[in-house]
Scaffold this motif. Structure first.
Motif, short mmCIF file in Angstrom:
data_model
loop_
_atom_site.label_atom_id
_atom_site.label_comp_id
_atom_site.label_asym_id
_atom_site.label_seq_id
_atom_site.Cartn_x
_atom_site.Cartn_y
_atom_site.Cartn_z
N LEU A 2 0.85 -1.18 0.00
CA LEU A 2 0.00 0.00 0.00
C LEU A 2 0.89 1.23 0.00
O LEU A 2 1.77 1.36 0.85
CB LEU A 2 -0.89 -0.03 1.25
N ARG A 3 0.65 2.13 -0.95
CA ARG A 3 1.48 3.34 -1.04
C ARG A 3 0.61 4.58 -1.09
O ARG A 3 -0.37 4.65 -1.83
CB ARG A 3 2.36 3.31 -2.29
N TYR A 4 1.01 5.59 -0.30
CA TYR A 4 0.36 6.89 -0.30
C TYR A 4 1.37 7.94 -0.76
O TYR A 4 2.59 7.74 -0.65
CB TYR A 4 -0.13 7.26 1.10
N ALA A 5 0.86 9.07 -1.25
CA ALA A 5 1.74 10.16 -1.67
C ALA A 5 1.26 11.49 -1.10
O ALA A 5 0.07 11.73 -0.97
CB ALA A 5 1.80 10.24 -3.20
N ALA A 6 2.23 12.33 -0.79
CA ALA A 6 1.96 13.69 -0.32
C ALA A 6 2.65 14.66 -1.26
O ALA A 6 3.83 14.48 -1.59
CB ALA A 6 2.49 13.87 1.10
N ILE A 7 1.91 15.67 -1.69
CA ILE A 7 2.51 16.75 -2.49
C ILE A 7 2.35 18.04 -1.69
O ILE A 7 1.24 18.42 -1.32
CB ILE A 7 1.83 16.88 -3.87
N ASP A 8 3.48 18.67 -1.42
CA ASP A 8 3.52 19.90 -0.63
C ASP A 8 4.05 21.02 -1.53
O ASP A 8 5.22 21.02 -1.89
CB ASP A 8 4.42 19.68 0.60
N ILE A 9 3.15 21.94 -1.89
CA ILE A 9 3.56 23.06 -2.75
C ILE A 9 3.78 24.27 -1.86
O ILE A 9 2.84 24.98 -1.48
CB ILE A 9 2.50 23.33 -3.84
N GLY A 10 5.03 24.48 -1.48
CA GLY A 10 5.39 25.56 -0.58
C GLY A 10 5.84 26.80 -1.32
O GLY A 10 5.91 26.84 -2.55
N ASP A 20 5.49 3.99 1.92
CA ASP A 20 4.94 2.63 2.02
C ASP A 20 4.22 2.49 3.35
O ASP A 20 4.79 2.79 4.41
CB ASP A 20 6.07 1.59 1.94
N ILE A 21 2.98 2.04 3.32
CA ILE A 21 2.15 1.93 4.52
C ILE A 21 2.09 0.47 4.95
O ILE A 21 1.87 -0.43 4.13
CB ILE A 21 0.72 2.43 4.25
N SER A 22 2.29 0.24 6.25
CA SER A 22 2.20 -1.14 6.77
C SER A 22 1.43 -1.14 8.08
O SER A 22 1.32 -0.12 8.77
CB SER A 22 3.59 -1.73 6.98
N ASN A 23 0.89 -2.30 8.43
CA ASN A 23 0.16 -2.48 9.69
C ASN A 23 1.06 -3.24 10.65
O ASN A 23 1.40 -4.40 10.43
CB ASN A 23 -1.13 -3.27 9.43
N GLN A 24 1.48 -2.57 11.72
CA GLN A 24 2.37 -3.18 12.70
C GLN A 24 1.64 -3.28 14.04
O GLN A 24 1.40 -2.27 14.69
CB GLN A 24 3.67 -2.37 12.85
N VAL A 76 0.62 4.37 -6.51
CA VAL A 76 0.09 5.08 -5.35
C VAL A 76 -1.43 4.98 -5.37
O VAL A 76 -2.07 5.25 -6.38
CB VAL A 76 0.54 6.56 -5.38
N SER A 77 -2.01 4.59 -4.22
CA SER A 77 -3.46 4.40 -4.16
C SER A 77 -4.20 5.63 -3.62
O SER A 77 -5.37 5.86 -3.93
CB SER A 77 -3.81 3.18 -3.30
N GLU A 78 -3.55 6.42 -2.78
CA GLU A 78 -4.17 7.63 -2.23
C GLU A 78 -3.13 8.75 -2.21
O GLU A 78 -1.95 8.50 -1.96
CB GLU A 78 -4.67 7.41 -0.80
N TYR A 79 -3.59 9.97 -2.46
CA TYR A 79 -2.67 11.11 -2.37
C TYR A 79 -3.43 12.33 -1.88
O TYR A 79 -4.67 12.39 -1.94
CB TYR A 79 -2.03 11.41 -3.73
N ASP A 281 5.20 14.84 5.59
CA ASP A 281 4.97 13.75 6.54
C ASP A 281 3.60 13.89 7.20
O ASP A 281 2.89 12.91 7.41
CB ASP A 281 6.06 13.75 7.63
N GLY A 282 3.24 15.13 7.53
CA GLY A 282 1.94 15.38 8.13
C GLY A 282 0.80 14.97 7.21
O GLY A 282 -0.21 14.43 7.66
N ILE A 283 0.98 15.21 5.91
CA ILE A 283 -0.04 14.82 4.93
C ILE A 283 -0.19 13.30 4.91
O ILE A 283 -1.31 12.78 4.89
CB ILE A 283 0.32 15.35 3.52
N ILE A 284 0.93 12.58 4.93
CA ILE A 284 0.88 11.10 4.94
C ILE A 284 0.15 10.62 6.20
O ILE A 284 -0.73 9.75 6.15
CB ILE A 284 2.29 10.48 4.86
N ASN A 285 0.51 11.19 7.34
CA ASN A 285 -0.14 10.80 8.60
C ASN A 285 -1.63 11.12 8.59
O ASN A 285 -2.45 10.34 9.09
CB ASN A 285 0.54 11.50 9.79
#
Length: 295
Positions: A2-10, A20-24, A76-79, A281-285
C-alpha cells in the motif's frame, strides 16, 4: 504494498513524498520510499506581485505532471496535494489549480493557515517527548510560520502567521505581524515551566545537521545562535561554495534562523528538538488517519 503520496507546494520548494504503509501490531505506520524536492520559489512572485508568473505556473504544471507519472509508476493508491502561503496569496492561484487539474488530472487544494498547522500537527511528534513538558511547535516555511502550543501532549492553541523566509528576503514581512506573533506566543506560553521547542522545516533540519548533535537530542539556543553568527559571517557565495549549502538553501537559512531564535528568546526557551518530519509527513499521517485509522 500500500502506497500513499503527499505533495507539498510551498513558497520555496515543491515536494513529493511517496510512502509505504504497513500495519504493525494493529497500528498503521509508514516508511519513506521516495522524496523529491524541486526549488520553484513561487513565493518570489506571490509576495511581490500577488500573482504567479506564467513561467513559474508552467514550471509548476510540468512538475505536477512528473509527480503524477511517478505516482502512477509507484502504484500510489491515495494522495493529497496541498498548496500553502504563496498560492494562498496569488490572485491567480485558483486558475493554476484548474490548469493542473486539466493538464494532469491531479486535484490540488489551497489550504488556509489553520489547516496547514493541523496537518503539521498530524505528525504527533509530542507523543515521543516528555509528557510533563510544555512545547512550542514551530514550523517555518517560505511564506508563513505555524505555531502550536502543547501542554501535557494536548494541543492548547495554534496559529499561522505571515512571516516566512522568502517573505523576509523580499522585505514583505510586516512589523505588525511580528508584533502580533510576539503577543500571541507570549500569551500562550506564559506561566509554563519546563518549556521547550519543536522545530520543523528544511532549514532547521539543515541547522541541526550542522550542529552535529546526536539524533533525538535537543539543540541548545546557544548552539543555534552560534550557527547563525557563523553563517551570517559568510557571504551568500561563500555559504554555497565554502560551506557547501545548496543555492536555494544558502539565502533562506539566515531568515529562518532569525525566526527560530526570536521565538525562543521571546519565550525563554533554551532547547529545540528537531525531528525529521515536515508538511509532507503530516499529509501522509493525515491520510493514514482518514483512510485507515478511522475505517
Amino acid at each position: 504494498m500500500l502506497r500513499y503520496a503527499a505533495i507539498d507546494i510551498g513558497s520555496n520548494a515543491v515536494r513529493l513524498l511517496i510512502a509505504d504503509i504497513s500495519n504493525q501490531d494493529g497500528k498503521f505506520k509508514y516508511k519513506k520510499n521516495t522524496l523529491i524536492r524541486v526549488p520553484l520559489r513561487l513565493g518570489d512572485d506571490a509576495f511581490l506581485e500577488q500573482k504567479i508568473s506564467e513561467k513559474k505556473a508552467g514550471d509548476l504544471v510540468k512538475t505536477m505532471a512528473a509527480f503524477k507519472n511517478l505516482m502512477d509508476v509507484y502504484h500510489v493508491s491515495e494522495y493529497l496535494a496541498c498548496a500553502t502561503s504563496a498560492m494562498r496569496e496569488a490572485n491567480n492561484g485558483q486558475d493554476i489549480v484548474k490548469l493542473i487539474k486539466e493538464s494532469t488530472d491531479l486535484t490540488l487544494e489551497i489550504i488556509e493557515g489553520q489547516r496547514e498547522a493541523n496537518i503539521i500537527y498530524a505528525n504527533h511528534i509530542e507523543a515521543n517527548l516528555d509528557a510533563d513538558k510544555t512545547y512550542l511547535y514551530i514550523d517555518v516555511g517560505g511564506g508563513s510560520t505555524e505555531l502550536s502550543v502543547f501542554v501535557k501532549g494536548i494541543p492548547e492553541a495554534s496559529k499561522s502567521f505571515n512571516i516566512g523566509t522568502i517573505r523576509m528576503l523580499d522585505n514583505q514581512d510586516k512589523e505588525e505581524t511580528w508584533e502580533e506573533m510576539k503577543e500571541w506566543v507570549k500569551a500562550h506560553t506564559k506561566g509554563y515551566k519546563q518549556l521547550a521547542a519543536i522545530g520543523t522545516g528544511g532549514n532547521i533540519n539543515k541547522l541541526f545537521r550542522m550542529s552535529e548533535e546526536k539524533e533525538g537530542a535537543p539543540m541548545s539556543l546557544h548552539k543555534l545562535n552560534a550557527l547563525y553568527n557563523k553563517l551570517s559571517g559568510y557571504s551568500l557565495k561563500e555559504r554555497i561554495h565554502t560551506l557547501g549549502l545548496n543555492a536555494d538553501r544558502a539565502d533562506v537559512i539566515i531568515p529562518a534562523s532569525e525566526i527560530y531564535l526570536t521565538l525562543m528568546k521571546w519565550t525563554g526557551i533554551k532547547q529545540i528538538f528537531v525531528p525529521k518530519v515536515g508538511m509532507a509527513d503530516g499529509i501522509i499521517n493525515l491520510l493514514i488517519e482518514e483512510k485507515l485509522s478511522l475505517s
